[in-house]
Design a protein around this motif. Structure first.
Motif, PDB file in Angstrom:
ATOM      1  N   ASN A 123       0.827  -1.205   0.000  1.00 29.73           N
ATOM      2  CA  ASN A 123       0.000   0.000   0.000  1.00 29.73           C
ATOM      3  C   ASN A 123       0.863   1.257   0.000  1.00 29.73           C
ATOM      4  OD1 ASN A 123      -2.344  -1.544   0.091  1.00 29.73           O
ATOM      5  ND2 ASN A 123      -2.293  -1.661   2.344  1.00 29.73           N
ATOM      6  N   ALA A 124       2.027   1.174   0.696  1.00 32.84           N
ATOM      7  CA  ALA A 124       2.919   2.341   0.705  1.00 32.84           C
ATOM      8  C   ALA A 124       3.497   2.608  -0.679  1.00 32.84           C
ATOM      9  CB  ALA A 124       4.036   2.128   1.717  1.00 32.84           C
ATOM     10  N   LYS A 125       3.719   1.553  -1.482  1.00 34.80           N
ATOM     11  CA  LYS A 125       4.209   1.677  -2.859  1.00 34.80           C
ATOM     12  C   LYS A 125       3.111   1.208  -3.805  1.00 34.80           C
ATOM     13  CE  LYS A 125       7.814   2.648  -3.934  1.00 34.80           C
ATOM     14  NZ  LYS A 125       8.362   3.976  -4.306  1.00 34.80           N
ATOM     15  N   SER A 126       2.088   2.023  -3.921  1.00 34.57           N
ATOM     16  CA  SER A 126       0.930   1.641  -4.733  1.00 34.57           C
ATOM     17  C   SER A 126       1.205   1.745  -6.218  1.00 34.57           C
ATOM     18  CB  SER A 126      -0.272   2.513  -4.360  1.00 34.57           C
ATOM     19  OG  SER A 126       0.034   3.893  -4.552  1.00 34.57           O
ATOM     20  N   ASP A 127       2.316   2.390  -6.583  1.00 37.44           N
ATOM     21  CA  ASP A 127       2.658   2.559  -7.996  1.00 37.44           C
ATOM     22  C   ASP A 127       2.989   1.206  -8.606  1.00 37.44           C
ATOM     23  OD1 ASP A 127       3.337   3.419 -10.438  1.00 37.44           O
ATOM     24  OD2 ASP A 127       5.028   4.679  -9.810  1.00 37.44           O
ATOM     25  N   ALA A 128       2.331   0.899  -9.730  1.00 39.33           N
ATOM     26  CA  ALA A 128       2.550  -0.398 -10.374  1.00 39.33           C
ATOM     27  C   ALA A 128       3.917  -0.507 -11.018  1.00 39.33           C
ATOM     28  CB  ALA A 128       1.465  -0.639 -11.430  1.00 39.33           C
ATOM     29  N   SER A 129       4.629   0.623 -11.134  1.00 38.02           N
ATOM     30  CA  SER A 129       5.935   0.591 -11.776  1.00 38.02           C
ATOM     31  C   SER A 129       7.058   0.277 -10.800  1.00 38.02           C
ATOM     32  CB  SER A 129       6.214   1.938 -12.460  1.00 38.02           C
ATOM     33  OG  SER A 129       6.253   2.972 -11.493  1.00 38.02           O
ATOM     34  N   SER A 130       6.763   0.212  -9.491  1.00 33.37           N
ATOM     35  CA  SER A 130       7.799  -0.064  -8.497  1.00 33.37           C
ATOM     36  C   SER A 130       7.415  -1.293  -7.698  1.00 33.37           C
ATOM     37  CB  SER A 130       7.993   1.141  -7.580  1.00 33.37           C
ATOM     38  OG  SER A 130       6.793   1.440  -6.889  1.00 33.37           O
ATOM     39  N   THR A 131       8.408  -2.048  -7.291  1.00 27.82           N
ATOM     40  CA  THR A 131       8.212  -3.293  -6.561  1.00 27.82           C
ATOM     41  C   THR A 131       9.084  -3.270  -5.319  1.00 27.82           C
ATOM     42  OG1 THR A 131       7.827  -4.460  -8.648  1.00 27.82           O
ATOM     43  CG2 THR A 131       8.331  -5.800  -6.721  1.00 27.82           C
ATOM     44  N   VAL A 132       8.504  -3.730  -4.175  1.00 30.54           N
ATOM     45  CA  VAL A 132       9.269  -3.897  -2.945  1.00 30.54           C
ATOM     46  C   VAL A 132       9.467  -5.384  -2.732  1.00 30.54           C
ATOM     47  CG1 VAL A 132       9.391  -3.458  -0.471  1.00 30.54           C
ATOM     48  CG2 VAL A 132       8.303  -1.786  -1.993  1.00 30.54           C
ATOM     49  N   LEU A 133      10.684  -5.761  -2.446  1.00 31.53           N
ATOM     50  CA  LEU A 133      10.975  -7.181  -2.271  1.00 31.53           C
ATOM     51  C   LEU A 133      12.035  -7.359  -1.206  1.00 31.53           C
ATOM     52  CD1 LEU A 133      13.327  -8.296  -5.112  1.00 31.53           C
ATOM     53  CD2 LEU A 133      12.330  -6.039  -5.150  1.00 31.53           C
ATOM     54  N   MET A 134      12.132  -8.593  -0.767  1.00 31.59           N
ATOM     55  CA  MET A 134      13.153  -8.966   0.205  1.00 31.59           C
ATOM     56  C   MET A 134      14.023 -10.034  -0.424  1.00 31.59           C
ATOM     57  SD  MET A 134      12.660 -10.270   4.142  1.00 31.59           S
ATOM     58  CE  MET A 134      12.021  -8.694   4.694  1.00 31.59           C
ATOM     59  N   VAL A 135      15.344  -9.839  -0.295  1.00 32.00           N
ATOM     60  CA  VAL A 135      16.295 -10.800  -0.865  1.00 32.00           C
ATOM     61  C   VAL A 135      17.215 -11.275   0.242  1.00 32.00           C
ATOM     62  CG1 VAL A 135      16.220  -9.747  -3.157  1.00 32.00           C
ATOM     63  CG2 VAL A 135      17.905  -8.952  -1.502  1.00 32.00           C
ATOM     64  N   ASP A 136      17.726 -12.517   0.077  1.00 29.74           N
ATOM     65  CA  ASP A 136      18.637 -13.065   1.078  1.00 29.74           C
ATOM     66  C   ASP A 136      20.069 -12.642   0.784  1.00 29.74           C
ATOM     67  OD1 ASP A 136      19.446 -14.588  -1.059  1.00 29.74           O
ATOM     68  OD2 ASP A 136      18.466 -16.428  -0.384  1.00 29.74           O
TER      69      ASP A 136
END
Length: 577
Positions: A203-216
């Motif tokens: 919801n904080a990054k509602s823009d469809a052009s940006s993605t939040v992810l977690m990497v190891d």
């Protein structure tokens, strides 16, 4: 290097082209730099904004993980049921204690909504007490039990009381963070899905052009709010500052590593969406660059047509003039008014120069004729004085018949001399004149002088300056004939038809002492020899007459024969114009 050396760097056309390039190329470079600078500014702003957001959320995640750690330590150290289950309880008491622990875990999970499961594992009983969300599947329950047993046994084998940092583990296809505390027999722990930590950022990054992810720690993706199709994105690089990655650098990557484990919260922003506010500037820059590149050949063409070609024609005409061709003119072609004025003025000036050159040339011809007559007159008095001496001696000896014979020879000789004001004479006439001269000298020297003349008949019509042979023969009489011994004089003519222009070589040789070193040195340095007997102008006279008559197409050579004797060679063209 050869090509660079062949370029006329000092020419106007090269300087004009280089000047045009020096103006156009820096402007194009400035536009490109300005465009790249604008892109970098936008990248920096977007990266700073997302980096601040990621840092805030990473701190919140670390705070949640710290809270869970405190909870697990409290359960392990202070909970009475956990303490009791480590004793050797009766089976019924063990089941009651286990049930109490399970109810506590279920109750506590409501406090920590992001935790998917809390567990207690007894190594001695090989039994697990765990509480988990209703959303977990049966296969995930089985997988979580196997994962818990494996991780606990690793700690037990290492005699460690906790796993320290949060570990990244997999339960089926789901990636989780796991923390365990305990010692000896009883271990408590919890696991949190990566999706539970990352999903609130959707919801904080509602823009469809940006993605939040977690990497190891290996750069493998644990969870992302939006699917990423590009598999070429590199998450193994340092996150100290933003960078571009993916196919054609299609994503801007910012990240913040966690202090609680080997994982990182990352934001991947589509580069195309970042620059969507710069399309007009980018397109305008590209259009200006393309127009500048298109204008370069057009400018070169106009510059060549308007300026360079007229200058090249002028330079070519001047080059021909420098080579002596004053009959050339500037070509009348459509051009600028200034060049038309220069062409007309230049052609008019050339006409005047050509007329002036004709007048100067005629004056030079008149001067050459005067010099030739003067040189011929230098010869006549010299022989005239010798002839008077011979007649005087014969008169003293009362040799009247010889005086009559010599007078006849002198008459023929001077008749030819009076006709010698012309510039050229035939070789046969020159030979006949030399025979008269030698006949006179034989009367003087009696048997001490003999001569031979070997000239082919076809060469006897060769033209040459008059009195030239007599000058060489007279020089031989003067220096080669001595009081003792006899002197042999030979005159030969040969044709050199292998030369570019057929040449006739007239050779006069004698068997006397030859030229002195001073005479040869004076001849080679083209100066008149002066000694005790005065000036010796004969050979110098011949050289000057040949130069005035033929230019560089005729010459004279002098050298000594072997073993002795003087040799003089005169080269003249077979056909004289």
């Amino acid at each position: 290097m050869k090509w660079l050396q062949s370029v006329p760097w000092n020419s106007i056309r090269v300087k004009l082209v280089l000047g045009l390039l020096a103006i156009t190329l820096p402007l194009i470079a400035l536009l490109i730099y300005n465009n790249q600078y604008s892109v970098r500014v936008v990248h920096n702003q977007v990266a700073n904004s997302n980096e601040n957001l990621i840092q805030i959320h990473m701190k919140q995640i670390d705070a949640k993980l710290t809270e869970i750690e405190r909870y697990l330590v409290g359960v392990r150290m202070a909970d009475l049921n956990v303490q009791a289950i480590s004793d050797n309880l009766h089976e019924d008491d063990y089941i009651l204690t286990k049930t109490s622990i399970s109810r506590k875990f279920n109750s506590d999970m409501t406090i920590y909504p992001y935790v998917e499961g809390i567990f207690l594992y007894s190594i001695s009983r090989d039994d697990i007490v765990q509480s988990y969300r209703n959303t977990i599947t049966y296969s995930e329950i089985i997988g979580s039990e196997e994962m818990i047993k494996g991780e606990v046994m690793k700690l037990a084998n290492q005699s460690a009381s906790s796993s320290g940092k949060w570990q990244v583990v997999s339960v089926g296809a789901k990636r989780n963070l796991l923390q365990i505390f305990g010692d000896g027999d009883i271990y408590v722990g919890a696991w949190i899905p990566a999706s539970a930590l990352v999903e609130p950022l959707r919801n904080a990054k509602s823009d469809a052009s940006s993605t939040v992810l977690m990497v190891d720690g290996n750069g493998d993706m644990m969870y992302s709010t939006l699917p990423i199709v590009d598999e070429t994105i590199d998450f193994t690089r340092s996150f100290d500052k933003y960078y571009l990655s993916g196919k054609n650098d299609s994503y801007l990557i910012v990240g913040e590593p966690s202090t609680k484990g080997a994982f990182t919260l990352v934001a991947a922003i589509l580069n195309k969406s970042i620059l969507e506010n710069l399309p007009y500037l980018t397109w305008a820059t590209m259009i200006v660059i393309l127009l500048a590149l298109l204008m370069l050949p057009v400018s070169f063409w106009l510059l060549r047509r308007v300026l360079i070609l007229p200058l090249v024609r002028m330079a070519g005409t001047m080059r021909l003039i420098g080579q002596g061709s004053f009959n050339v003119r500037m070509e009348e072609v459509p051009s600028s008014d200034e060049f038309l004025l220069v062409n007309r003025t230049f052609n008019r000036m050339l006409s005047q120069i050509e007329e002036l050159k004709i007048h100067v040339y005629e004056e030079q011809l008149s001067k050459q004729r005067t010099e030739l007559r003067h040189l011929q007159l230098q010869i006549n008095p010299h022989f005239f004085m010798n002839s008077l001496n011979i007649l005087y001696n014969l008169a003293q000896m009362k040799q009247y018949s010889l005086i009559q014979e010599m007078t006849m020879s002198l008459s023929q000789y001077f008749r030819y001399m009076f006709q010698s004001q012309r510039s050229l004479a035939l070789l046969k006439e020159e030979l006949q004149h030399v025979i008269h001269y030698l006949h006179i000298q034989q009367m003087r020297f009696s048997n001490r002088l003999t001569y031979e003349i070997e000239v082919p008949e076809f060469l006897r019509t060769t033209s040459l300056p008059p009195l030239m042979l007599q000058t060489v023969v007279e020089n031989t009489i003067k220096h080669a004939v001595k009081a003792e011994g006899s002197t042999m004089l030979t005159i030969e003519a040969t044709l050199d038809d292998l030369a570019e222009e057929p040449m006739v070589c007239l050779t006069i040789r004698d068997n006397g002492a030859g030229f002195s070193d001073e005479a040869l040195l004076a001849f080679q340095s083209n100066r008149v020899l002066i000694d005790d007997d005065g000036e010796h102008i004969g050979l110098w006279n011949i050289r000057e007459r040949l130069r005035l008559q033929y230019g560089d197409k005729a010459w004279i050579e002098c050298y000594n024969d072997d073993p002795h004797g003087a040799v003089t060679e005169i080269y003249v063209p077979l056909r004289t114009q």
